[in-house]
Design an enzyme around this catalytic site. Structure first.
Site, PDB file in Angstrom:
ATOM      1  N   TYR A 145     -24.235  40.020 -17.059  1.00 42.79           N
ATOM      2  CA  TYR A 145     -25.585  39.690 -16.587  1.00 42.79           C
ATOM      3  C   TYR A 145     -26.563  40.815 -16.897  1.00 42.79           C
ATOM      4  CZ  TYR A 145     -24.069  42.218 -12.313  1.00 42.79           C
ATOM      5  OH  TYR A 145     -23.564  43.130 -11.428  1.00 42.79           O
ATOM      6  N   HIS A 168     -21.615  53.168  -4.233  1.00 45.10           N
ATOM      7  CA  HIS A 168     -21.416  52.137  -5.260  1.00 45.10           C
ATOM      8  C   HIS A 168     -20.123  52.414  -6.047  1.00 45.10           C
ATOM      9  CE1 HIS A 168     -23.575  49.030  -7.632  1.00 45.10           C
ATOM     10  NE2 HIS A 168     -22.785  49.462  -8.590  1.00 45.10           N
TER      11      HIS A 168
END
Ligand code: FES
Length: 368
Positions: A145, A168
């Site tokens: 994406y 993250h």
């Protein structure tokens, strides 16, 4: 353009990366079977020709998304290779039936964030500073994406951004079955990044994405759609999956249809020499060690060092960056780390004074 490498290693060359999604007009399925078969062969030849200058990975999206039928993940050292490949594809019998609903262009780049957990270069957040060369794996699925962050993200203090990225990265480390390839599009294309996750376990990817939504950095995501679920296949498998009345149902392609590719003249790789070339859509390194030829993947499994620049003693290759040693005569098995796996090995032969490499055959050796 080059970037500095780690640990005093020589700079590596950055790569261009493209994800091109094609949609096939339904009129294709109304063509006579012979015309479709001839066109498929042309496409196979067109992709094979492009594979001599870049890495190409074919994927099918038939039955998964309505607006794209197949995707080519292409990695090259020059933009022109993408243009030539597109022109070749559009010039085949399939070309008149193709549209390109999505295309994402990007480059490799060193990450500005530090992975404090960095243990080895593979994994969802592994080796950000070593990502100047992409090394696609062999996973069955690829999730792609485009990604855009909000502008407030970029004016946050660097320490603040690093703090959020630490979380993250930590989440990513919990999913070792998912390998992340981040590439950069700033100024080259509409998005800022293109991210591509490789895995055999779509469920792991889903869980990873859900968990990352809860991370603070997610507040600064402006756009991360459309998302594409792509199934790895061969070029023939990708084309057969398009289907048509009367065609046998497309099935899992058996083995790898890629054949032999000429990579160099024998005279260009004398004893003690090595070279790098494209074969079957992969970058390969060919060595002439003690009078025998060996072909392996071009970049070190540890940190992507260009292996053709390593030194060879007998049949033992030493990586130019951190000294991993691989025995070319024994399937490139590891003699010394830090590499955690050996480079992939490929079959090599000599035909009429030319060195040929095949990714489809069992590794073999030839004497020039
Ligand atoms: S890149 Fe680190 S050992 Fe090869």
């Amino acid at each position: 353009m080059s970037g500095a490498a780690d640990n005093g290693a020589p700079p590596a060359t950055r790569q261009y990366v493209q994800f091109v999604f094609y949609k096939v007009d339904p009129a294709w399925r109304r063509l006579p079977a012979e015309a479709r078969e001839a066109a498929k062969r042309e496409v196979e030849e067109a992709v094979a020709a492009g594979s001599e200058r870049m890495q190409v990975r074919p994927y099918s999206l038939v039955g998964i998304r309505g607006d794209a039928d197949f995707m080519l993940w292409q990695i090259s050292d020059g933009l022109e290779a993408f243009q030539e490949a597109a022109t070749r594809l559009l010039s085949t019998g399939l070309g008149p039936y193709l549209s390109t609903p999505y295309s994402y262009l990007a480059m490799t780049r060193k990450s500005v964030y530090v992975d404090k957990t960095e243990r080895e270069p593979y994994g969802p957040s592994g080796g950000p500073s070593r990502r100047l060369r992409l090394t696609p794996g062999t996973a069955k699925y690829l999730f792609v994406y485009p990604f855009v962050k909000t502008r407030p993200w970029y004016v946050l203090p660097a320490e603040e951004r690093q703090r959020m990225m630490d979380v993250h990265i930590r989440v990513g480390r919990k999913y070792p079955t998912v390998k992340l390839n981040t590439t950069y599009s700033f100024g080259l294309d509409d998005q800022e990044f293109v991210v591509a996750f490789e895995t055999d376990e779509p469920g792991d990817f889903l869980d990873l994405v859900m968990e990352l939504r809860e991370a603070e950095s997610s507040l600064y995501t402006l756009r991360d759609t459309p998302t594409f679920t792509c199934v790895a296949t061969t070029v023939r498998g990708m084309l057969d999956a398009l289907g048509a009345p009367g065609d046998a149902l497309a099935t899992e392609p058996e083995g790898d249809a890629r054949g032999w590719t000429r990579v160099a003249a024998v005279d260009d790789v004398p004893p003690g020499a090595a070279t790098t070339a494209y074969a079957g859509g992969e970058q390969v390194a060919v060595f002439n060690a003690s009078g025998r030829l060996y072909a392996i993947e071009a970049h070190c499994p540890h940190g992507n060092a260009p292996l053709a620049e390593g030194s060879v003693d007998g049949t033992v290759l030493t990586c130019p960056w951190h000294g991993s040693r691989f025995d070319l005569a024994c399937g490139a098995e590891i003699v010394r780390g830090p590499a955690a796996r050996p480079p992939r090995t490929y079959a090599v032969r000599v035909v009429n004074g030319a060195i040929e490499v095949s990714l489809a055959q069992a590794p073999a050796r030839a004497i020039p």
